[in-house]
Motif scaffolding. Structure first.
Motif, PDB file in Angstrom:
ATOM      1  N   PRO A   1       0.829  -1.205   0.000  1.00  0.00           N
ATOM      2  CA  PRO A   1       0.000   0.000   0.000  1.00  0.00           C
ATOM      3  C   PRO A   1       0.866   1.259   0.000  1.00  0.00           C
ATOM      4  CG  PRO A   1       0.024  -1.007   2.178  1.00  0.00           C
ATOM      5  CD  PRO A   1       0.736  -1.956   1.272  1.00  0.00           C
ATOM      6  N   ALA A   2       0.274   2.329  -0.499  1.00  0.00           N
ATOM      7  CA  ALA A   2       1.004   3.603  -0.546  1.00  0.00           C
ATOM      8  C   ALA A   2       1.078   4.203   0.850  1.00  0.00           C
ATOM      9  CB  ALA A   2       0.306   4.568  -1.490  1.00  0.00           C
ATOM     10  N   MET A   3       2.220   4.802   1.139  1.00  0.00           N
ATOM     11  CA  MET A   3       2.413   5.489   2.412  1.00  0.00           C
ATOM     12  C   MET A   3       1.525   6.732   2.474  1.00  0.00           C
ATOM     13  SD  MET A   3       4.343   5.194   5.077  1.00  0.00           S
ATOM     14  CE  MET A   3       3.844   6.135   6.510  1.00  0.00           C
ATOM     15  N   LYS A   4       1.071   7.046   3.667  1.00  0.00           N
ATOM     16  CA  LYS A   4       0.319   8.295   3.865  1.00  0.00           C
ATOM     17  C   LYS A   4       1.152   9.227   4.743  1.00  0.00           C
ATOM     18  CE  LYS A   4      -4.479   6.817   3.302  1.00  0.00           C
ATOM     19  NZ  LYS A   4      -4.128   5.929   2.222  1.00  0.00           N
ATOM     20  N   ASP A   5       0.973  10.534   4.540  1.00  0.00           N
ATOM     21  CA  ASP A   5       1.733  11.513   5.330  1.00  0.00           C
ATOM     22  C   ASP A   5       1.438  11.343   6.823  1.00  0.00           C
ATOM     23  OD1 ASP A   5       2.297  12.504   2.849  1.00  0.00           O
ATOM     24  OD2 ASP A   5       1.382  14.471   3.165  1.00  0.00           O
ATOM     25  N   THR A   6       2.459  11.478   7.650  1.00  0.00           N
ATOM     26  CA  THR A   6       2.195  11.593   9.086  1.00  0.00           C
ATOM     27  C   THR A   6       1.891  13.057   9.392  1.00  0.00           C
ATOM     28  OG1 THR A   6       4.547  11.945   9.599  1.00  0.00           O
ATOM     29  CG2 THR A   6       3.738   9.679   9.630  1.00  0.00           C
ATOM     30  N   GLU A   7       1.056  13.272  10.397  1.00  0.00           N
ATOM     31  CA  GLU A   7       0.656  14.647  10.728  1.00  0.00           C
ATOM     32  C   GLU A   7       1.789  15.401  11.411  1.00  0.00           C
ATOM     33  OE1 GLU A   7      -2.293  16.233  10.142  1.00  0.00           O
ATOM     34  OE2 GLU A   7      -2.824  14.490   8.917  1.00  0.00           O
ATOM     35  N   THR A   8       2.583  14.651  12.160  1.00  0.00           N
ATOM     36  CA  THR A   8       3.636  15.286  12.963  1.00  0.00           C
ATOM     37  C   THR A   8       4.932  14.488  12.813  1.00  0.00           C
ATOM     38  OG1 THR A   8       3.027  13.912  14.834  1.00  0.00           O
ATOM     39  CG2 THR A   8       2.002  16.094  14.714  1.00  0.00           C
ATOM     40  N   ASP A   9       5.972  14.987  13.470  1.00  0.00           N
ATOM     41  CA  ASP A   9       7.230  14.236  13.486  1.00  0.00           C
ATOM     42  C   ASP A   9       7.040  12.909  14.214  1.00  0.00           C
ATOM     43  OD1 ASP A   9       8.470  16.250  12.155  1.00  0.00           O
ATOM     44  OD2 ASP A   9       9.738  16.906  13.825  1.00  0.00           O
ATOM     45  N   VAL A  10       7.689  11.891  13.687  1.00  0.00           N
ATOM     46  CA  VAL A  10       7.624  10.559  14.297  1.00  0.00           C
ATOM     47  C   VAL A  10       9.044  10.008  14.389  1.00  0.00           C
ATOM     48  CG1 VAL A  10       5.297  10.027  13.448  1.00  0.00           C
ATOM     49  CG2 VAL A  10       7.274   9.553  12.004  1.00  0.00           C
ATOM     50  N   THR A  11       9.203   8.952  15.136  1.00  0.00           N
ATOM     51  CA  THR A  11      10.512   8.313  15.220  1.00  0.00           C
ATOM     52  C   THR A  11      10.813   7.612  13.897  1.00  0.00           C
ATOM     53  OG1 THR A  11      10.283   7.976  17.586  1.00  0.00           O
ATOM     54  CG2 THR A  11      11.889   6.580  16.443  1.00  0.00           C
ATOM     55  N   VAL A  12      11.975   7.906  13.334  1.00  0.00           N
ATOM     56  CA  VAL A  12      12.381   7.243  12.091  1.00  0.00           C
ATOM     57  C   VAL A  12      13.764   6.643  12.282  1.00  0.00           C
ATOM     58  CG1 VAL A  12      11.008   8.722  10.565  1.00  0.00           C
ATOM     59  CG2 VAL A  12      13.348   9.368  11.105  1.00  0.00           C
ATOM     60  N   ILE A  13      13.933   5.471  11.696  1.00  0.00           N
ATOM     61  CA  ILE A  13      15.246   4.832  11.684  1.00  0.00           C
ATOM     62  C   ILE A  13      15.665   4.680  10.228  1.00  0.00           C
ATOM     63  CG2 ILE A  13      16.547   2.741  12.220  1.00  0.00           C
ATOM     64  CD1 ILE A  13      14.536   2.357  14.562  1.00  0.00           C
ATOM     65  N   LEU A  14      16.812   5.241   9.907  1.00  0.00           N
ATOM     66  CA  LEU A  14      17.352   5.139   8.553  1.00  0.00           C
ATOM     67  C   LEU A  14      18.282   3.947   8.488  1.00  0.00           C
ATOM     68  CD1 LEU A  14      18.506   8.872   8.094  1.00  0.00           C
ATOM     69  CD2 LEU A  14      16.170   7.948   8.035  1.00  0.00           C
TER      70      LEU A  14
END
Lengths: 518, 527
Positions: free
Chosen positions: B274-287
């Motif tokens: 499925p396509a990603m949807k925008d998050t409303e706010t900053d979230v934890t991300v791991i690159l």
């Protein structure tokens, strides 16, 4: 540069040489000489600089051979080239490379065959550019700097911001960009088109950026034409004036706005997002957001886009393609409907034999013979020129965008009511891949608020990002401007004649909230 | 005919040319009036390439290129640079000396003429003309070196057919993954490159290296249309890179077949997601390290190029968030969490390896960020002199006919100390971003949106659902300051297509980093 007749003779003699080879079924000899003269600018008032940073040139001449070999009943196609030698020896060396590298390509049908003759009347280039003196393009570069400095030094508004003439340099005035002149000569002959055809073309462009860094005010100026009649200094003046207009820019809240895209922003979007995905090869590969939409609506009614390599008076006009085929007009989008694609001879032949063509295109290719004609087979490379050492790709030339009911800017602004005028964008990329149609970019200058149907205060450069889709840009057109500007973007080969386009409901985000550079 | 073939220019020709170039640059060139400095760069590349589409070979070639570039700094009064670049061929070998003299003469004429116009502009613009300066080059040690290439399987010894075969096998394997693979291209190349730099100050550097690489492009169909992925394989080594891969410290590259099949499978799997949807706010991300590599490239590497910082690229590739104006820059300032260090180092193994740059300056490691504090830009001899620092050997051109530019090299985040599994395991809710795709960066690199090949959600320390068309968007400093974990899993990846300059020069380099955890917005699609 060598006289054109020497290139023509080399192509003629080379073809004779190749057709005498027993193994060769068909062959093409492409001889070309190119000069790219660039005056790259870097003036900074607050940092010591050279002004004209790089007066430079790139030059090349050579021969490229495409040959069809018949080996034990199997047809192989090979390409080889040799630099700096268009004599019999050069042709022989190129042929041997073609022979060594020949491969069986089941989708190859034939080398190009012309079904039409070129219509462009000479001269459509400036012969003075082909014989340019060393000093000419250096002069052009400095004329841009002087044009911009004249505007800066005489600006009362800038003086007001500085407070004192002796402090103007502290504002961080920047003049960047380049003046580029292209010198192109080519000749081609082939088994299918044995009469030698040749072409001479020139292009002169100035692509200028000016900035008042302390005010985060950035402006662009540009000019394009066939030669030395281009007013290079005017591009410098325009950039400086645009930068001054952007002083005291403000941030804009993120949200959805009606936006007028200025000619440069339109060009950036078309250059990175639209023209590449209108190449027939991407329909073949299934990698375009317009897959299966030939003959269908892809934009608002009233939107028209065509490429015309034979247009009289336009900057990138050429007589023939680098396949020896006539240049001409290919309508791409007519009244919002996708009606044509950019193609070369190989791609056109391939799609007509592809059993999945109707599904990929959206219609049987036979219904779009004109729209799929190979008018875009060019060998552009290295920032300019028609190169002997590459096989033809697919490239536009003069891209013209216009509306059915062209409107003055004042009317576009009225229609927008409350919104934004975005003049210059940057790093405009298909963020989720070319098939998806999504794009993002940042707004880097020449941009303003629109309030109550009027142009209002400038928008601070580098504080907005557009996140949207090319389908929304093309499909939500409010109006198209009546004036087209000849524009080009960094590293592009084509000139886009772009109007202002007003678009409904594009999404922007505020960025760089704490940056000193924004 | 055999004689003609044998006489084609090859990398060994550089040895022959070296004496001719040295005599002209250090002798004849002194007759040019007002000459302050000149140099000649000469380069021969000899190699093979093949392109295979859907398992069917489309094009192949076994060829050489021979390029030369002249640079002069001269003037009668004011001082200015001038350049000239040519593509040459075998036919030029019999007249190399006259060709070089002609190019130096041309570059000299441009420099002298431009210097005269600079002087005129100074006089015409009393207020703003005073910053038009006579910029010179900072001195560097005068070295004479010959540097040999490193490889196991000589690129020149590989047959073109073998190259075609290995490309065809990979392309067929991708096509064989299923009928949802609608298209693929595998481009492969292996070559030897030899570069000569000789300057009027006596530097004489002859460097040779091998380069072997591949680009794989895959289009797969999903329920919501097609999706295309592409990625590169490459290293400064011989043909063994494609046959066996690379297993050397941070450089861990699979062989071409495995690389291609993995990319094909990833494209198929993600096209169906499925396509990603925008998050409303900053979230934890791991690159992951592959994604970190592009962040290192765009947000650390480019703005650490001193020519950008000094505004040379304002009209093109942009400026730098590490430098605003004289007296207002980030050197010595905290620009990232103290866990973050990043450097450029051409002396280590990588796609951007070299020991001398294209101005003859010895290469060295340059720390951009150390423990979160900004330290140093990569530079060339002109910008170093202007900035009052030592040249650090970071100036390169795509080939000798182009003007060298300040370039990042092997530019990477340094490894951290956290086990990568703990970086994920500690996250209650967030996103794991895997594989870089397409960047869009603001002009001074202080904001970015970079898309990923794959994005997974993380719940209770475990990877969950896969999404397509996800991207990370953030202001750079916010992102860097909130980094709270850097992994031990440091990797370097080849980046083959870094564009800069006018005309655009495309340069190869390595970029890298470990797994990184911070916070940012995740964006999806707009279509």
């Amino acid at each position: 540069m060598k006289p054109l007749v020497e290139l023509e003779n080399a192509a003629r003699d080379g073809l004779k040489q190749l057709t005498a080879e027993p193994e060769i079924e068909a062959a093409e000899v492409f001889v070309a000489e190119n000069g790219t003269l660039i005056a790259r600018l870097n003036y900074t008032s607050h940092i010591p600089s050279n002004g004209l940073e790089e007066p430079k040139s790139l030059a090349n001449i050579g021969v490229g051979i495409r040959a069809v070999f018949n080996r034990e009943g199997k047809r192989l196609i090979g390409f080889g080239s040799e630099a700096s030698d268009i004599s019999e020896t050069g042709v022989r060396t190129a042929l041997e490379k073609a022979r060594e590298s020949a491969v069986f390509d089941p989708e190859f049908v034939s080398l190009p065959k012309a079904s039409d003759t070129p219509t462009v009347e000479s001269p459509y280039h400036d012969p003075r550019v082909l014989e340019l003196a060393q000093s000419d393009f250096t002069d052009a570069g400095w004329s841009v700097i002087e044009g911009a400095l004249n505007v800066f030094e005489s600006s009362e508004e800038l003086l007001g911001v500085a407070g004192d003439r002796s402090r103007m340099a502290e504002l961080g005035l920047i003049i960047g960009g380049d003046v580029t002149m292209l010198q192109e000569r080519m000749a081609i002959a082939s088994s299918h088109m044995p009469a030698v055809q040749s072409d001479e073309s020139t292009l002169a462009m100035a692509f200028i950026t000016a900035m008042i860094e302390k005010e985060a005010a950035k402006g662009g100026g540009w000019a394009a034409g066939r030669g030395l009649d281009v007013d290079f200094a005017a591009a410098g003046r325009e950039a400086a004036e645009s930068a001054i207009r952007s002083i005291r820019g403000d941030r804009v809240d993120g949200g959805t706005y009606n936006i007028i895209l200025g000619p440069y922003a339109v060009t950036d979007i078309f250059n990175h997002l639209v023209l590449p995905v209108l190449g027939l090869e991407l329909f073949y590969a299934g990698a375009t957001p317009f897959l299966g939409r030939l003959g269908q609506r892809v934009g608002s009614s009233g939107l028209n886009v065509y490429d015309d390599g034979a247009a009289p008076g336009l900057a990138a006009t050429k007589r023939i393609t680098c396949e020896g085929l006539p240049t001409g007009r290919t309508d791409l989008i007519r009244d919002g409907i996708l009606v044509g694609l950019l193609s070369n001879h190989y791609e056109t032949q391939r799609i007509f034999r592809d059993v999945d063509a109707a599904e990929k295109l959206g219609a049987p290719p036979g219904q779009y013979i004109e729209g799929l004609a190979p008018r875009s087979g060019f060998r552009f490379a290295r920032g300019g020129g028609r190169h002997f050492d590459t096989i033809p790709g697919t490239s536009p030339t003069n891209v013209v965008i216009h509306g059915n009911d062209s409107l003055p800017l004042e009317e576009l602004v009225k229609r927008v009511g409350d919104g934004l005028y975005i003049g210059r964008i940057w790093y405009t990329y298909p963020i989720n891949g070319i098939s998806a149609g999504d794009f993002t970019c940042t707004v880097i200058g020449d941009s303003f608020r629109i309030r109550n149907g009027r142009m209002a205060e400038p928008i601070r450069a580098n504080t907005l990002r557009i996140n949207d889709s090319i389908h929304n840009v093309l499909g939500n057109v409010i109006g198209i401007g009546s004036k087209q500007r000849d524009t080009m973007v960094w590293a592009s080969d084509q000139i886009v004649y772009a109007p202002e386009i007003a678009v409904r409901g594009l999404h922007v985000e505020g960025i760089a909230q704490h940056s000193e550079n924004a | 005919m055999e004689d003609d073939l044998q006489s084609r220019v090859g990398v060994d020709y550089v040895e022959t040319a070296r004496d001719i170039v040295r005599d002209i640059v250090t002798g004849w060139a002194k007759t040019l009036t007002g000459l302050r400095h000149c140099d000649i760069r000469l380069e021969v590349q000899q190699g093979k390439e093949a392109s295979v589409e859907n398992g069917s070979v489309k094009q192949a070639g076994d060829d050489y290129s021979f390029a030369i570039g002249a640079h002069v700094l001269a003037g009668n009064g004011a001082l200015a640079p001038g350049y000239a670049g040519n593509m040459l061929g075998t036919a030029d070998t019999s007249r190399l000396g006259p060709a070089i003299k002609e190019m130096l003469t041309t570059a000299h004429a441009r420099a002298v003429h431009s210097a005269g116009l600079k002087e005129r502009a100074r006089q015409r613009f009393p207020t703003l003309g005073s910053s038009l300066a006579d910029l010179t080059w900072a001195p560097v040690p005068i070295h004479h070196r010959t540097i040999a290439a490193q490889y196991e399987t000589d690129p020149l010894g590989v047959s073109l057919q073998h190259l075609i075969d290995i490309g065809s096998e990979a392309s067929k394997a991708i096509a064989g993954l299923g009928n949802r693979v609608v298209y693929n291209v595998v481009w492969v190349a292996t070559s030897m490159i030899r570069e000569l730099f000789v300057s009027s100050d006596g530097i004489d550097i002859d460097s040779e290296y091998a380069q072997t690489e591949a680009l794989v492009f895959v289009v797969a169909a999903g329920q919501e249309g097609t999706l295309e992925f592409y990625d590169s394989l490459g290293h400064q080594r011989g043909f063994e890179v494609l046959e066996h891969g690379v297993n050397s410290g941070p450089i861990q590259l699979p062989n071409l077949y495995d690389f291609s099949v993995t990319l094909g499978k990833d494209t198929l799997e993600t096209a169906a997601a499925p396509a990603m949807k925008d998050t409303e706010t900053d979230v934890t991300v791991i690159l992951d390290p592959h994604f970190s590599a592009l962040v290192a490239h765009e947000i650390v590497g480019h703005p650490s190029e001193l020519d950008r910082a000094l505004k040379y690229e304002t009209g093109y590739a942009g400026r730098s968030w590490f430098y605003t104006s004289p007296g207002c820059d980030q050197r010595g300032e905290q620009v990232a969490s103290e866990l973050v260090s990043a450097f450029s180092d051409p002396t280590i193994e990588g796609y951007g390896h070299y020991l001398y740059d294209h101005e003859g300056t010895p290469a060295k490691r340059v720390y951009h960020i150390r423990d979160g504090v900004y330290e140093e830009f990569v530079n060339n001899r002109q910008t170093a002199a202007l900035f009052g620092v030592q040249p650090n050997g970071s100036c390169r051109a795509t080939d000798a006919s182009f003007v060298p530019l300040v370039r990042m090299t092997n530019t990477t985040f340094a490894p951290g100390t956290t086990d990568p599994s703990d970086i994920i395991g500690d996250v209650e809710q967030g996103f794991y971003v895997s594989g870089h795709r397409i960047p869009s960066i603001s002009e001074s690199r202080d904001n970015f949106r970079i898309s990923a090949l794959k994005v997974y959600d993380i719940k209770n320390g475990e990877l969950g659902r896969l999404y397509r068309n996800g991207a990370v968007m953030s202001d750079s400093k916010n992102f860097f300051m909130q980094i709270d974990a850097m992994g031990t899993d440091w990797r370097l990846y080849p980046v083959p297509n870094c564009g800069k300059g006018q005309p655009m020069q495309t340069k190869r380099m390595s970029n890298g980093g470990p797994s990184i955890r911070s916070v940012a917005r995740i964006t999806g699609g707009s279509s």
